[in-house]
Scaffold this motif. Structure first.
Motif, PDB file in Angstrom:
ATOM      1  N   GLY A   1      -1.372  -6.329   0.862  1.00  0.00           N
ATOM      2  CA  GLY A   1      -1.945  -5.398  -0.118  1.00  0.00           C
ATOM      3  C   GLY A   1      -3.358  -5.774  -0.500  1.00  0.00           C
ATOM      4  O   GLY A   1      -4.172  -6.124   0.373  1.00  0.00           O
ATOM      5  N   ARG A   2      -3.648  -5.676  -1.809  1.00  0.00           N
ATOM      6  CA  ARG A   2      -5.004  -5.967  -2.289  1.00  0.00           C
ATOM      7  C   ARG A   2      -5.016  -7.105  -3.314  1.00  0.00           C
ATOM      8  O   ARG A   2      -6.016  -7.784  -3.470  1.00  0.00           O
ATOM      9  CB  ARG A   2      -5.622  -4.730  -2.975  1.00  0.00           C
ATOM     10  CG  ARG A   2      -5.705  -3.476  -2.122  1.00  0.00           C
ATOM     11  CD  ARG A   2      -6.747  -3.635  -1.035  1.00  0.00           C
ATOM     12  NE  ARG A   2      -6.994  -2.387  -0.312  1.00  0.00           N
ATOM     13  CZ  ARG A   2      -6.149  -1.826   0.526  1.00  0.00           C
ATOM     14  NH1 ARG A   2      -4.979  -2.390   0.766  1.00  0.00           N
ATOM     15  NH2 ARG A   2      -6.466  -0.699   1.153  1.00  0.00           N
TER      16      ARG A   2
ATOM     17  N   ALA B   1      -4.428   3.683  -8.056  1.00  0.00           N
ATOM     18  CA  ALA B   1      -4.366   2.216  -8.126  1.00  0.00           C
ATOM     19  C   ALA B   1      -5.301   1.643  -9.188  1.00  0.00           C
ATOM     20  O   ALA B   1      -5.196   0.473  -9.554  1.00  0.00           O
ATOM     21  CB  ALA B   1      -4.696   1.622  -6.760  1.00  0.00           C
TER      22      ALA B   1
ATOM     23  N   ASP C   1     -11.628   0.024  -4.738  1.00  0.00           N
ATOM     24  CA  ASP C   1     -10.640  -1.061  -4.809  1.00  0.00           C
ATOM     25  C   ASP C   1     -11.274  -2.368  -5.316  1.00  0.00           C
ATOM     26  O   ASP C   1     -10.627  -3.153  -6.000  1.00  0.00           O
ATOM     27  CB  ASP C   1      -9.984  -1.301  -3.436  1.00  0.00           C
ATOM     28  CG  ASP C   1      -9.145  -0.102  -2.965  1.00  0.00           C
ATOM     29  OD1 ASP C   1      -8.866   0.789  -3.791  1.00  0.00           O
ATOM     30  OD2 ASP C   1      -8.779  -0.066  -1.768  1.00  0.00           O
TER      31      ASP C   1
ATOM     32  N   ARG D   1       0.516   4.631  -2.049  1.00  0.00           N
ATOM     33  CA  ARG D   1       0.412   5.893  -1.300  1.00  0.00           C
ATOM     34  C   ARG D   1       1.478   6.882  -1.772  1.00  0.00           C
ATOM     35  O   ARG D   1       1.213   8.087  -1.915  1.00  0.00           O
ATOM     36  CB  ARG D   1       0.557   5.637   0.212  1.00  0.00           C
ATOM     37  CG  ARG D   1      -0.703   5.038   0.812  1.00  0.00           C
ATOM     38  CD  ARG D   1      -0.507   4.632   2.271  1.00  0.00           C
ATOM     39  NE  ARG D   1      -1.689   3.996   2.805  1.00  0.00           N
ATOM     40  CZ  ARG D   1      -2.607   4.595   3.558  1.00  0.00           C
ATOM     41  NH1 ARG D   1      -2.451   5.853   3.908  1.00  0.00           N
ATOM     42  NH2 ARG D   1      -3.680   3.940   3.979  1.00  0.00           N
TER      43      ARG D   1
ATOM     44  N   ARG E   1       0.452   8.428   5.569  1.00  0.00           N
ATOM     45  CA  ARG E   1      -0.667   7.830   6.314  1.00  0.00           C
ATOM     46  C   ARG E   1      -1.875   8.751   6.433  1.00  0.00           C
ATOM     47  O   ARG E   1      -2.813   8.440   7.170  1.00  0.00           O
ATOM     48  CB  ARG E   1      -0.205   7.434   7.725  1.00  0.00           C
ATOM     49  CG  ARG E   1       0.838   6.338   7.724  1.00  0.00           C
ATOM     50  CD  ARG E   1       0.221   4.997   7.430  1.00  0.00           C
ATOM     51  NE  ARG E   1       1.210   3.982   7.186  1.00  0.00           N
ATOM     52  CZ  ARG E   1       0.983   2.876   6.477  1.00  0.00           C
ATOM     53  NH1 ARG E   1      -0.209   2.664   5.946  1.00  0.00           N
ATOM     54  NH2 ARG E   1       1.915   1.995   6.292  1.00  0.00           N
TER      55      ARG E   1
ATOM     56  N   GLN F   1       7.608  -5.672  -6.766  1.00  0.00           N
ATOM     57  CA  GLN F   1       6.892  -6.496  -5.788  1.00  0.00           C
ATOM     58  C   GLN F   1       7.203  -7.981  -5.986  1.00  0.00           C
ATOM     59  O   GLN F   1       7.414  -8.725  -5.028  1.00  0.00           O
ATOM     60  CB  GLN F   1       5.378  -6.265  -5.904  1.00  0.00           C
ATOM     61  CG  GLN F   1       4.966  -4.847  -5.532  1.00  0.00           C
ATOM     62  CD  GLN F   1       3.477  -4.628  -5.754  1.00  0.00           C
ATOM     63  OE1 GLN F   1       2.661  -4.981  -4.909  1.00  0.00           O
ATOM     64  NE2 GLN F   1       3.116  -4.070  -6.894  1.00  0.00           N
TER      65      GLN F   1
ATOM     66  N   ALA G   1      -4.140   7.341  -3.257  1.00  0.00           N
ATOM     67  CA  ALA G   1      -3.549   6.023  -3.541  1.00  0.00           C
ATOM     68  C   ALA G   1      -4.578   5.121  -4.210  1.00  0.00           C
ATOM     69  O   ALA G   1      -4.300   4.457  -5.210  1.00  0.00           O
ATOM     70  CB  ALA G   1      -3.057   5.384  -2.242  1.00  0.00           C
ATOM     71  N   SER G   2      -5.784   5.120  -3.650  1.00  0.00           N
ATOM     72  CA  SER G   2      -6.843   4.275  -4.199  1.00  0.00           C
ATOM     73  C   SER G   2      -7.204   4.721  -5.621  1.00  0.00           C
ATOM     74  O   SER G   2      -7.521   3.897  -6.483  1.00  0.00           O
ATOM     75  CB  SER G   2      -8.038   4.347  -3.241  1.00  0.00           C
ATOM     76  OG  SER G   2      -9.146   3.707  -3.755  1.00  0.00           O
TER      77      SER G   2
ATOM     78  N   GLY H   1       0.826  -1.212   0.000  1.00  0.00           N
ATOM     79  CA  GLY H   1       0.000   0.000   0.000  1.00  0.00           C
ATOM     80  C   GLY H   1       0.858   1.259   0.000  1.00  0.00           C
ATOM     81  O   GLY H   1       0.469   2.292  -0.561  1.00  0.00           O
TER      82      GLY H   1
HETATM   83  O1   DC Z   1      -3.147  -0.797   2.238  1.00  0.00           O
HETATM   84  P1   DC Z   1      -3.309   0.742   2.113  1.00  0.00           P
HETATM   85  O2   DC Z   1      -4.536   1.227   2.808  1.00  0.00           O
HETATM   86  O3   DC Z   1      -2.095   1.473   2.517  1.00  0.00           O
HETATM   87  O4   DC Z   1      -3.505   0.985   0.523  1.00  0.00           O
HETATM   88  C1   DC Z   1      -3.770   2.250  -0.034  1.00  0.00           C
HETATM   89  C2   DC Z   1      -4.428   2.092  -1.386  1.00  0.00           C
HETATM   90  O5   DC Z   1      -3.491   1.534  -2.326  1.00  0.00           O
HETATM   91  C3   DC Z   1      -5.621   1.157  -1.434  1.00  0.00           C
HETATM   92  O6   DC Z   1      -6.847   1.828  -1.179  1.00  0.00           O
HETATM   93  C4   DC Z   1      -5.583   0.576  -2.821  1.00  0.00           C
HETATM   94  C5   DC Z   1      -4.142   0.634  -3.215  1.00  0.00           C
HETATM   95  N1   DC Z   1      -3.466  -0.665  -3.175  1.00  0.00           N
HETATM   96  C6   DC Z   1      -3.634  -1.510  -4.256  1.00  0.00           C
HETATM   97  O7   DC Z   1      -4.395  -1.188  -5.163  1.00  0.00           O
HETATM   98  N2   DC Z   1      -2.957  -2.682  -4.328  1.00  0.00           N
HETATM   99  C7   DC Z   1      -2.150  -3.076  -3.336  1.00  0.00           C
HETATM  100  N3   DC Z   1      -1.489  -4.231  -3.439  1.00  0.00           N
HETATM  101  C8   DC Z   1      -1.981  -2.237  -2.197  1.00  0.00           C
HETATM  102  C9   DC Z   1      -2.682  -1.052  -2.135  1.00  0.00           C
END
Ligand code: DC
Length: 203
Positions: free
Chosen positions: A107-108, A80, A162, A38, A68, A93, A76-77, A34
């Protein structure tokens, strides 16, 4: 030995805490993915185009002290969603995941896209209300002035973006173990995560 632990889940579900505890317990390296998004988001708030921000990301960008904040989380979102941004962050990664000595990435899309072959996949979730309460506490403890309702709205908006994006949406991998921390304590979730990794190490 290279063993990858993939931990995915929505905002503020506890995956960062679990990832750090697992990494510490086994002596694995940890990457909070993330932070990459960010850092890209923070650079776009300064006017840089998202793709350029991702392609020229520097390790120093990951140590900025504004990463943060709620504004950077939303940015960030948003970045992404852009396939070119995700593509620019992919190789770093994947290389991290296969480093010698073991790695934990949270992460996601770690279990679905970044490391579909991860030996351990966890999907950590919790109700939006519980997650918003945790994030609210975390932010207020840091001295940030935020309203609980706003934090909840932010969490819900981010989850939706997301989960609904076309490229690498947030969802559990078919072979992920789901840990719902709505009523499970973080300690219990950490123990469950450590037990899964122990089993994988013995296999
Ligand atoms: O985990 P976080 O809240 O710090 O992530 C911030 C944003 O980054 C999240 O809303 C979507 C994106 N993100 C992503 O798309 N893929 C990831 N592997 C990590 C985070």
């Amino acid at each position: 030995m290279s063993l990858t632990v993939a931990i995915d889940g929505p905002a503020a579900a506890g995956k960062g805490t679990i990832a750090r505890a697992v990494a510490e317990h086994f002596g694995f390296a940890h990457l909070d993915t993330g932070l990459l998004y960010r850092a890209v988001g923070a650079r776009t708030l300064e006017g840089l185009p998202a793709r350029e921000a991702a392609e020229t990301l520097d390790p120093a960008d990951l140590t900025r002290d504004d990463l943060r904040t709620p504004d950077v989380a939303q940015a960030a979102s948003k970045v992404a969603v852009i396939p070119e941004v995700r593509a620019a962050l992919l190789d770093f990664q994947r290389a991290f995941a296969r480093r010698a000595g073991g790695a934990v990435l949270d992460g996601r899309d770690i279990g679905t896209v970044i490391c579909p072959d991860a030996e351990v996949k966890l999907f950590v979730t919790a109700s939006a209300e519980v997650r918003a309460d945790r994030r609210f506490l975390e932010l207020t403890e840091k001295g940030m002035k935020v309203a609980r309702q706003e934090v909840l709205a932010d969490v819900v908006a981010r989850d939706q973006r997301d989960m609904e994006r076309a490229d690498a949406p947030l969802k559990p991998a078919d072979d992920a173990v789901v840990l719902d921390t709505t009523s499970l304590s973080i300690n219990a979730a950490v123990e469950a995560a450590i037990a899964r990794v122990d089993t994988a190490l013995r296999a």
